[in-house]
Design a protein around this motif. Structure first.
Motif, mmCIF file in Angstrom:
data_model
loop_
_atom_site.group_PDB
_atom_site.id
_atom_site.type_symbol
_atom_site.label_atom_id
_atom_site.label_comp_id
_atom_site.label_asym_id
_atom_site.label_seq_id
_atom_site.Cartn_x
_atom_site.Cartn_y
_atom_site.Cartn_z
ATOM 1 N N GLU A 649 0.818 -1.220 0.000
ATOM 2 C CA GLU A 649 0.000 0.000 0.000
ATOM 3 C C GLU A 649 0.848 1.265 0.000
ATOM 4 O OE1 GLU A 649 -2.358 -2.865 0.027
ATOM 5 O OE2 GLU A 649 -1.112 -2.884 1.800
ATOM 6 N N ILE A 650 2.161 1.115 0.142
ATOM 7 C CA ILE A 650 2.971 2.287 0.438
ATOM 8 C C ILE A 650 3.377 3.040 -0.830
ATOM 9 C CG2 ILE A 650 5.058 3.117 1.614
ATOM 10 C CD1 ILE A 650 2.794 1.763 3.384
ATOM 11 N N PRO A 651 2.977 4.293 -0.933
ATOM 12 C CA PRO A 651 3.351 5.098 -2.098
ATOM 13 C C PRO A 651 4.736 5.709 -1.898
ATOM 14 C CG PRO A 651 2.015 6.403 -0.613
ATOM 15 C CD PRO A 651 2.160 5.046 0.031
ATOM 16 N N GLU A 652 5.151 6.449 -2.868
ATOM 17 C CA GLU A 652 6.300 7.321 -2.648
ATOM 18 C C GLU A 652 5.838 8.393 -1.651
ATOM 19 O OE1 GLU A 652 7.476 9.572 -6.090
ATOM 20 O OE2 GLU A 652 9.054 10.619 -4.988
ATOM 21 N N ILE A 653 6.568 8.551 -0.581
ATOM 22 C CA ILE A 653 6.202 9.577 0.407
ATOM 23 C C ILE A 653 7.325 10.600 0.465
ATOM 24 C CG2 ILE A 653 5.586 10.076 2.803
ATOM 25 C CD1 ILE A 653 4.582 7.207 3.062
ATOM 26 N N VAL A 654 6.988 11.808 0.129
ATOM 27 C CA VAL A 654 7.967 12.890 0.239
ATOM 28 C C VAL A 654 7.652 13.627 1.532
ATOM 29 C CG1 VAL A 654 8.925 14.959 -0.842
ATOM 30 C CG2 VAL A 654 8.079 13.073 -2.274
ATOM 31 N N SER A 655 8.457 13.350 2.545
ATOM 32 C CA SER A 655 8.239 13.966 3.853
ATOM 33 C C SER A 655 9.130 15.190 3.975
ATOM 34 C CB SER A 655 8.570 12.971 4.970
ATOM 35 O OG SER A 655 7.584 11.986 5.040
ATOM 36 N N ILE A 656 8.511 16.319 3.993
ATOM 37 C CA ILE A 656 9.285 17.556 4.097
ATOM 38 C C ILE A 656 9.131 18.100 5.508
ATOM 39 C CG2 ILE A 656 9.620 19.894 3.206
ATOM 40 C CD1 ILE A 656 8.488 18.883 0.523
ATOM 41 N N ALA A 657 10.188 17.903 6.297
ATOM 42 C CA ALA A 657 10.212 18.456 7.658
ATOM 43 C C ALA A 657 10.572 19.926 7.497
ATOM 44 C CB ALA A 657 11.231 17.719 8.510
ATOM 45 N N TYR A 658 9.538 20.716 7.508
ATOM 46 C CA TYR A 658 9.681 22.122 7.135
ATOM 47 C C TYR A 658 10.152 22.923 8.345
ATOM 48 C CZ TYR A 658 8.209 26.560 5.000
ATOM 49 O OH TYR A 658 8.164 27.823 4.479
ATOM 50 N N ASP A 659 11.358 23.450 8.247
ATOM 51 C CA ASP A 659 11.945 24.205 9.359
ATOM 52 C C ASP A 659 11.328 25.596 9.372
ATOM 53 O OD1 ASP A 659 14.689 22.569 10.085
ATOM 54 O OD2 ASP A 659 14.073 22.357 7.995
ATOM 55 N N THR A 660 10.790 25.962 10.506
ATOM 56 C CA THR A 660 10.192 27.297 10.583
ATOM 57 C C THR A 660 10.908 28.116 11.646
ATOM 58 O OG1 THR A 660 8.454 26.345 11.954
ATOM 59 C CG2 THR A 660 7.974 26.604 9.642
ATOM 60 N N ASP A 661 10.533 27.907 12.916
ATOM 61 C CA ASP A 661 11.201 28.655 13.986
ATOM 62 C C ASP A 661 12.366 27.861 14.554
ATOM 63 O OD1 ASP A 661 9.276 31.054 14.831
ATOM 64 O OD2 ASP A 661 8.109 29.350 14.104
ATOM 65 N N ARG A 662 13.222 28.542 15.297
ATOM 66 C CA ARG A 662 14.268 27.824 16.044
ATOM 67 C C ARG A 662 13.710 27.449 17.406
ATOM 68 N NH1 ARG A 662 18.211 25.436 13.708
ATOM 69 N NH2 ARG A 662 19.690 25.841 15.407
ATOM 70 N N LYS A 663 12.543 26.851 17.368
ATOM 71 C CA LYS A 663 11.891 26.404 18.598
ATOM 72 C C LYS A 663 11.330 25.005 18.363
ATOM 73 C CE LYS A 663 10.746 31.017 20.190
ATOM 74 N NZ LYS A 663 9.714 31.951 20.646
ATOM 75 N N ILE A 664 11.425 24.191 19.399
ATOM 76 C CA ILE A 664 11.074 22.780 19.262
ATOM 77 C C ILE A 664 9.567 22.563 19.332
ATOM 78 C CG2 ILE A 664 11.068 20.719 20.736
ATOM 79 C CD1 ILE A 664 14.102 21.143 21.011
ATOM 80 N N THR A 665 9.082 21.598 18.561
ATOM 81 C CA THR A 665 7.668 21.220 18.654
ATOM 82 C C THR A 665 7.510 19.726 18.399
ATOM 83 O OG1 THR A 665 5.448 21.932 18.056
ATOM 84 C CG2 THR A 665 6.976 21.572 16.244
ATOM 85 N N GLY A 666 6.424 19.169 18.889
ATOM 86 C CA GLY A 666 6.158 17.736 18.712
ATOM 87 C C GLY A 666 5.506 17.463 17.368
ATOM 88 N N ILE A 667 5.787 16.285 16.817
ATOM 89 C CA ILE A 667 5.379 16.062 15.440
ATOM 90 C C ILE A 667 4.749 14.680 15.232
ATOM 91 C CG2 ILE A 667 7.453 15.069 14.340
ATOM 92 C CD1 ILE A 667 5.679 18.317 13.422
ATOM 93 N N GLY A 668 4.452 13.998 16.346
ATOM 94 C CA GLY A 668 3.892 12.649 16.206
ATOM 95 C C GLY A 668 2.513 12.626 15.592
ATOM 96 N N GLU A 669 1.710 13.592 15.916
ATOM 97 C CA GLU A 669 0.318 13.557 15.467
ATOM 98 C C GLU A 669 0.018 14.376 14.204
ATOM 99 O OE1 GLU A 669 -0.418 14.482 19.545
ATOM 100 O OE2 GLU A 669 -2.202 13.233 19.541
ATOM 101 N N PRO A 670 0.518 15.625 14.122
ATOM 102 C CA PRO A 670 0.034 16.492 13.044
ATOM 103 C C PRO A 670 0.071 15.896 11.637
ATOM 104 C CG PRO A 670 1.830 17.556 14.291
ATOM 105 C CD PRO A 670 1.437 16.331 15.029
#
Lengths: 706, 325, 213
Positions: A649-670
């Motif tokens: 079922e797995i397509p090509e996935i382009v995961s772009i971890a988009y850097d915005t602020d120099r502050k940490i945030t969690g990313i498990g759910e979004p």
């Protein structure tokens, strides 16, 4: 004030670092709760209700107790009480082998008066349906109504309207390591190995249950096989393991079966919503009137988002929960959001089409109401559209020729994830040069262990593997929150960072006089400590720590809200190919552009995005808890008929971890939020027929194509 | 699962004497991937399990002038990888390769694939005693029947889960059965029985009979074959619908078509209607389409499985077009 | 409305007593007088003799374990929960019980070089075969290239499916040393990862393939 510094100065932060637990996990050495084997350990097994609704009238454990090898048997419900769903706990045993425990459970005799049940949401709403919750007037909760602006004026201004009903099924977590515990008593001290997202929460819960001081309960979670929101306390099974262990006078391992996991260990509620929406000719989303409900089984919560992401000045929403005789919902990866996003993004496309507008353009016109998020989202639109080739989509949906038709669609999401105060941590530097970082969080597969090591190593000029990270244990008494809500990194990282800074300061203060340097002039990098003003003044790390002699530096940290941020925006684009003869939807490509604030470990962040997309794909195309009205049972409580994505079922996935602020945030759910909406819109773009009900399976496609 | 006594069978002739004539007393095990699933759910609780893997010689594929003989213990992986089968009995190689997963194919046997029990979710549920299990209700009739039969149903509506069976039937295979009174050989097509004959069984086997081998006749010259399987989940799933098609071609004309469907009926379902639409014709797009339409003209869909009608129609069409291109 | 429900309405409330399955049968089977077969006899038993319990030898990761088993015990249960006849736990917990029904690949081990589900193989059926579990892939501290590649590409998150995937990938590359992307997907279709690490698993298998060639 603490800061993460500039990207150019970061040696580790933002780079790709392999998981510290990797070697243990690929060699099978990593011991999960399921793998804990204690001397003299027994195996626990729970007898569960085979029926959806009944009053228990008697439980006879004698035959089970008499079976050789059985060391304890306990009832889990009192006669006279009701079981309200298939799978509810009735009794439990502990025996010397798993097979004997299962044999013993089958010898437990129990009597019950069967009651009428309802497992279908629509039937549960009808008058005269069997009442499920004593605290509600009917099976439908009092609706929560929310109204902003002037809904009638909004519709009056609208040039186009859409009315639609969207539905998403109940999804189950399918943690590969089922819920479970190993419980061991040493007089009045209880040690529990738990497959949990919250060692401290589990400790507190067990201490309360057994009326013990918290420091007499120890909870350990070295490695953990997936939780996705469903593993925050000991649950009935954890308490049962401890009860059996106490009664038998021996450690007890009690892990749920796969079927139990589907039935009792939580799920994402369903969603059914009827919506009427209007937009002006110039593309302003002006009015939104939505009424909906979901079922969380016997549980009370079944909320979902809406309106969502996009700004609608006039809206009215009415949301409620419907109880049925099925296992209770629990938080599941971005609770409420994927179902709401699927409906909202489908609606956005339907409105755009009425307006004859490009769906992306329509989204741009109706921006996120939060200014920062909107700025980021607009940039994500551009980035994602370019990466997927948005211009390639069908201008006229379904206009492709041939048997296999392709389409492109998009979806959006937002999430908090900024963490909060309450974590205690210590960073310790030994004279030997060894460094430890200790805190009471737990690694549920996200990679927080590696992130902690990276932060400390960056601060002290060492390598991540030089740092011993001790987490997943209440014993050191350094509490941290449960790992949920994508809050872990935002809660833990600032404390670790400031603890490491404090430890470093203390080390510098200690050695500065010895090397005749100003402590403020000292720096740590490359396994050395050196003076910035005179690079010749440089000593290896271990030599520097050697000056500590008999001393050990051990510093705590403070949560600093300036080191983290919440409220992240995400955008996804999907390309699908639909075989119009078979109804199969093959996802070709997903582009996920996810606001990640400051990326700490780019490698594991990409893993998180990939994984969230895959779970979203399963939600879009495959997954559904199916309840049978004739028997009151879940009819697919396995991994054959409850279908989760596999390799094909797995397509090509382009995961772009988009850097915005120099502050940490969690990313498990979004990044799991936008996927289903993007896929549903791509399906529509491909075939020109809209599927408003998840999962989008071949039968629905074929029925839609007629 | 409940414990049982395990008995290694020394040879084929011994098997009937080791087996009870009561279905519930004894079971045979080869690869075990279907049986253990049943035992773990307490769908079967035999007192004895007879191991067939201890019997020498049943795991061989033998070619001679009459065709190909495949022992019941040959694994699906070995069938899928066998050069002669790939070349001359393509539909069988493709069908075997489509079964479940690599791990299952490495241990699952041909005999087991033919004799496996249904995947119906009512049947497989430990707490539901359905008609197939000796109860009085086929819950699919008024229940959730998305994966159930559109042909040949009643009084139970399971679909036969085997992939190799439709392929073998399309190739004219015979099956050898050994029982207490010696052996018998029959067309594999006649091996399977509809639920109106016996709602609790899927084939003619008596409790003390064992399938020992399958024989494939020499392929007729210019035979082309293929297996098209549609599954909901691409990784490891049973067929929603499958079609095994073997055409004996004579130039551009289909001299004789064999079209056997999987996933649509309680037995592998030969579509005589599709075959009639193809026999003696040049396979054009129009003819292929007619074959698909003919095949489903008499379909009897239930509440949730109506989609199988266009699906069956379309993949017959697809299989036919694949074979002539 | 269901049949059960209709009946319930006719008779008001039905009263039932429920004994899970045929419990007495379970007991009879599990505590029946033991026909005990020792290892040598069990391996050679072709005699139609009933085995209710047996001492068998299993060759796991090039080491021989003598274990006492009931016929119903699967290879997985012996690896994870079994004791040898000296009373030591095998403690080979690398293979994971996830579905226990041959649907997920978490318990994949190699038997005579082929990937199989240990949950769907009886321990008795594993006698005389070479069994390799995830614990047996590394050579001391030298990881197998598949293991190295899984770490390098972060082809794991929670890691619970990882041992099964590693063994399945190793077995797959043994048979197809230089696979295409599509072949990798087909070759690993018998394993599930709920964390969704698949894209990096595919990369890892490609890297391992290059290293192994």
């Amino acid at each position: 004030m603490a800061s993460w510094g500039e990207a150019k100065d970061s040696r580790l932060i933002g780079k790709r670092v392999s998981r510290l637990s990797g070697t243990d996990k690929v060699t099978g050495k990593a011991k999960y709760t399921f793998d804990i084997n204690r001397p003299g350990m027994l195996y626990g097994y729970i007898l569960r209700s085979p029926v959806a609704h009944a009053t228990i009238t008697g439980i006879d454990l004698s035959e089970a107790e008499a079976l050789p090898g059985v060391k304890a048997a306990i009832p889990l419900i009192e006669p006279g009480k009701r079981v309200r769903f298939e799978g509810q706990e009735i009794a439990a045993v502990a025996a010397i082998t798993p097979d004997i425990a299962e044999d013993a459970v089958r010898l437990i005799q129990f009597d019950y008066d069967e009651l009428d049940y309802v497992v279908d949401v629509e039937s549960a709403k009808e008058e005269g349906a069997p009442q499920i919750r004593d605290d509600w007037k009917s099976n439908q909760s009092e609706p929560r109504v929310d109204e902003r602006g002037d809904i009638e004026a909004g519709f009056a201004e609208a040039a186009v309207e859409v009315e639609a009903t969207y539905h998403a099924p109940v999804q189950t977590h399918v943690c590969l390591e089922t819920h479970g515990h190993v419980a061991e008593w040493d007089q009045d001290n209880l040690t529990v190995w738990a497959s949990t997202q919250a060692v401290f929460g589990t400790r507190q819960n067990l201490a309360r249950h057994f009326e013990l001081p918290e420091n007499q309960v120890r909870v350990i979670t070295e490695h953990m096989g997936g939780g996705f929101g469903s593993k925050f306390g000991p649950g009935v099974e954890g308490v049962t393991a401890a009860k059996l262990a106490r009664k038998a006078g021996a450690p007890v391992k009690l892990m749920l079966t796969r079927k139990d996991e589907h039935l009792v260990a939580g799920n994402r509620p369903s969603m059914t919503q009827q919506v009427r929406a209007g937009a002006t000719q110039d593309g302003r989303f002006i009015a939104y009137d939505m009424s909906g409900y979901g079922t969380g089984g016997i549980g009370s919560g079944a909320g979902f988002t809406g309106p969502y992401v996009y700004h609608v000045p006039n809206h009215r929403t009415k949301k409620s929960a419907v109880a049925i005789n099925a296992g209770s919902a629990r938080a599941m990866r971005a609770p409420g959001h994927p179902q709401g996003a699927f409906a909202m993004d489908s609606l956005m496309d339907e409105l755009a089409e009425r307006l004859n507008l490009d769906p992306l353009e329509f989204r741009r016109l109706n921006s996120d109401s939060d200014a920062r998020r909107n700025r980021i989202r607009q940039a994500e639109y551009t980035l994602g559209a370019q990466e997927i080739g948005w211009h390639r989509r069908n201008r006229v949906p379904g206009s492709g020729t041939g048997v296999k038709k392709r389409g492109i669609g998009m979806g959006c999401g937002l999430w908090g994830g900024g963490g909060g105060a309450g974590t205690q941590a210590r960073v310790t530097i030994h004279a030997s040069g060894a460094v430890e970082a200790v805190t009471g969080t737990q690694d549920i597969g996200t990679g927080i262990r590696t992130v902690i090591a990276m932060i400390v190593a960056e601060e002290l000029g060492l390598r991540p593997q030089d740092i011993t990270v001790k987490i997943g244990d209440t014993e050191p008494g350094l509490a941290s929150r449960g790992s949920g809500g994508s809050q872990t990194i935002g809660s833990v990282a600032p404390v670790i960072k400031t603890a490491a800074m404090a430890a470093k300061r203390k080390l510098f203060g200690h050695i500065a006089p010895l090397v005749e340097a100003d402590p403020g002039d000292l720096r740590a990098a490359g396994d050395k400590i050196y003076a910035q003003s005179d690079l010749r003044l440089s000593i290896p790390w271990k030599e520097a720590t050697g000056y500590l002699g008999m001393e050990t530096i051990s510093e705590g940290g403070e949560w600093d809200e300036n080191l983290r941020i919440g409220d992240v925006a995400g955008v996804q684009f999907a390309e699908v190919e639909i075989d119009t003869e078979t109804g199969l939807v093959q996802v070709i490509k997903i582009v996920a552009v996810q606001d990640c604030g400051l990326v700490v470990n780019r490698l594991t962040t990409e893993s998180q995005i990939n994984g969230a997309v895959v779970m979203g794909l399963g939600y879009a195309l495959l997954e559904e808890r199916i309840m049978d009205d004739q028997t009151g049972k879940m009819i697919n409580p396995n991994l054959e008929d409850y279908k989760v994505p596999g390799t094909m079922e797995i397509p090509e996935i382009v995961s772009i971890a988009y850097d915005t602020d120099r502050k940490i945030t969690g990313i498990g759910e979004p990044p799991t939020i936008p996927t289903a909406g993007a896929i549903a819109n791509a399906v529509y773009n491909a075939i020109g027929v809209r599927i408003r009900e998840l999962p989008i399976t071949p039968d629905k496609i074929l029925n839609a194509l007629g | 699962m409940e414990n049982f006594a395990y008995i290694n069978a020394a040879n084929v002739e011994q098997v009937p004497s080791l087996m009870s004539d009561d279905w519930s007393e004894t079971k045979m095990i080869a690869g075990g991937t279907d049986l253990l699933g049943e035992l773990k759910e307490y769908i079967e609780t035999p007192k004895k399990v007879i191991n067939l893997k201890s019997i020498p010689g049943l795991d061989e594929i033998k070619a001679d002038a009459s065709g190909l003989t495949i022992g019941a213990l040959v694994t699906l992986a070995d069938i899928a990888a066998h050069p002669t089968i790939q070349r001359h009995y393509t539909v069988l190689a493709e069908a075997a390769a489509s079964v479940a997963s690599p791990q299952i194919r490495n241990v699952g046997t041909l005999g087991g694939n033919l004799c496996q029990r249904p995947r119906c979710w009512y049947y497989r549920h430990p707490d539901i005693i359905c008609l197939k299990k000796g109860g009085d209700t086929c819950y699919a009739v008024e229940g959730l029947n998305k994966y159930h039969a559109i042909f040949g149903g009643g009084p139970v509506y399971i679909v036969h889960p085997s992939d190799t069976a439709p392929a073998l039937i399309a190739l004219g295979a015979t099956v050898k059965i050994v029982g207490p009174n010696g052996d018998r050989t029959m067309l594999l097509e006649d091996f399977f029985i509809l639920p109106d004959v016996n709602p609790q069984r899927e084939n003619v086997l008596e409790p003390n009979e064992v399938v020992t081998e399958v024989h494939l006749p020499q392929p007729k010259a210019h035979t082309k074959s293929t297996y098209v399987k549609v599954r909901e989940r691409g990784s490891f799933d049973f067929a929603l619908v499958s079609v095994a098609a073997a055409f004996e071609m004579n130039g551009g004309t289909c001299h004789k078509a064999n079209v056997v469907l999987g996933g649509v009926a309680p037995i592998p379902w030969r579509s005589k209607e599709a075959e009639a639409a193809l026999n003696g014709k040049g396979i054009t797009a129009a003819v292929a389409k007619q074959a698909g339409e003919a095949a489903v003209a008499n379909a009897e869909p239930m509440t949730d499985n109506g989609y199988k009608v266009p699906l069956t129609r379309n993949i017959i069409n697809r299989a036919a077009m694949t074979l002539v291109h | 409305m269901s049949k059960e429900k209709e009946q319930n309405q006719e008779t008001a409330i039905s009263r039932r007593s429920f004994l899970k399955g045929v419990g007495t049968g379970a007991v009879a089977a599990s505590v029946a007088p033991t026909v005990f077969i020792d290892a040598e006899t069990a391996a050679a038993a072709q005699t139609g003799e009933e085995i209710n319990r047996a001492k068998i030898k299993l060759n796991i990761n090039a080491q021989t374990y003598e274990v006492e088993v009931e016929p119903r015990m699967t290879l997985l249960s012996v690896l994870r929960d079994g004791f040898d006849t000296s009373g030591n736990r095998l403690d080979l917990t690398g293979a994971k019980p996830i579905c226990e029904r041959g649907e997920c690949g978490g318990c994949t081990v190699q038997v005579d070089g082929k990937a199989v589900y240990a949950c769907m193989m009886l321990a008795l059926d594993a006698q005389g075969k070479q069994i390799t579990t995830v614990e047996g892939l590394a050579n001391g501290d030298n990881l197998h290239p598949v293991q190295e590649a899984f770490i390098q590409h972060d082809a794991l998150m929670c890691g619970f499916c990882t041992p099964g995937f590693v063994v399945a990938a190793k077995s797959f590359l043994d048979q197809n040393p230089s696979p295409s992307h599509e072949e990798i997907k087909e070759g690993l279709a018998g394993n599930i990862c709920r964390c969704g690490t698949y894209p990096f698993i595919f990369e890892a298998v490609k890297t391992a393939s290059r290293k192994l060639l």
